[in-house]
Write a protein that holds these residues in place. Sequence first.
Motif, PDB file in Angstrom:
ATOM      1  N   HIS A   7       0.865  -1.191   0.000  1.00 48.59           N
ATOM      2  CA  HIS A   7       0.000   0.000   0.000  1.00 48.59           C
ATOM      3  C   HIS A   7       0.895   1.232   0.000  1.00 48.59           C
ATOM      4  CE1 HIS A   7      -4.003   1.865   1.644  1.00 48.59           C
ATOM      5  NE2 HIS A   7      -3.435   2.626   0.728  1.00 48.59           N
ATOM      6  N   GLU A  68      -6.022   1.121  -5.422  1.00 51.30           N
ATOM      7  CA  GLU A  68      -6.881   1.299  -4.253  1.00 51.30           C
ATOM      8  C   GLU A  68      -8.251   1.719  -4.764  1.00 51.30           C
ATOM      9  OE1 GLU A  68      -5.469   3.946  -1.159  1.00 51.30           O
ATOM     10  OE2 GLU A  68      -6.771   2.962   0.298  1.00 51.30           O
ATOM     11  N   HIS A  89     -11.623   0.064  -0.189  1.00 51.28           N
ATOM     12  CA  HIS A  89     -12.282   0.826   0.878  1.00 51.28           C
ATOM     13  C   HIS A  89     -13.651   0.225   1.123  1.00 51.28           C
ATOM     14  CE1 HIS A  89     -10.025   4.933   0.211  1.00 51.28           C
ATOM     15  NE2 HIS A  89      -9.278   4.044   0.830  1.00 51.28           N
ATOM     16  N   HIS A 114      -7.337  -0.206   5.802  1.00 50.45           N
ATOM     17  CA  HIS A 114      -7.592   0.528   7.065  1.00 50.45           C
ATOM     18  C   HIS A 114      -9.053   0.431   7.542  1.00 50.45           C
ATOM     19  CE1 HIS A 114      -8.811   3.591   4.130  1.00 50.45           C
ATOM     20  NE2 HIS A 114      -7.579   3.618   3.667  1.00 50.45           N
ATOM     21  N   ASP A 161       0.889   2.794   3.622  1.00 53.47           N
ATOM     22  CA  ASP A 161      -0.005   3.801   3.035  1.00 53.47           C
ATOM     23  C   ASP A 161       0.758   5.111   2.822  1.00 53.47           C
ATOM     24  OD1 ASP A 161      -2.306   4.802   1.919  1.00 53.47           O
ATOM     25  OD2 ASP A 161      -3.513   4.713   3.750  1.00 53.47           O
TER      26      ASP A 161
END
Length: 189
Positions: A7, A68, A89, A114, A161
């Motif tokens: 990521h 992503e 997500h 996350h 990230d």
Amino acid sequence: MLQQDLHVHTTYSSNDSAIVAEQTLALVTAVKHAEIVGISDHLDSLVDGDFEIYEREIRQAGLKVGVEVDGHAWAAEAANYIVDYYIFHCRDQDADYHSLDKLLATGKPVIVAHPNILDTNLNRVPSGCLVEINNRYVWRTDWKQFYGPFKNHFKFVISSDAHQPNWLGQAVAHYAAEQLGIQEHIVFW
Ligand SMILES: [Zn+2]
Ligand SMILES: [Zn+2]
């Protein structure tokens, strides 16, 4: 050196205000902070014709190609692109959990990004997904309470990230994983 970091953002995430001009693919490649580095820029920044050169440059650099994906609105589009894995997500809504099933059906690894920040209900996430412990966000919530009940239910990946060169690290996420007794799953050997 870290074992993996799947990521990582670059200047291809042009719509993301956290990105700095110095976060180029060339710099991330040169720093090589992990044995396996994957680039996962935002799909919505890549769909206007940038994906092909994005993929080519990442492959030439010897890195893995990810994207992503921002929720169910982008899931069908995501399946049209040749990537090595997806980062997703997953907000707490039916359509997002269903999208996880669709992405898993591609046979590629699906990493739930996350989840502690997006209020993802891990009880609704298919066990075939990989769950991320994210260095940028893990410390912002009660991660013991959030991840603890699921530590034997999923495989976990640890990610930076990174949006800026000095974010290319995973110290806090590794600390949390260690405290939880979670061993990272290495996705690509
Ligand atoms: Zn994200
Ligand atoms: Zn990200």
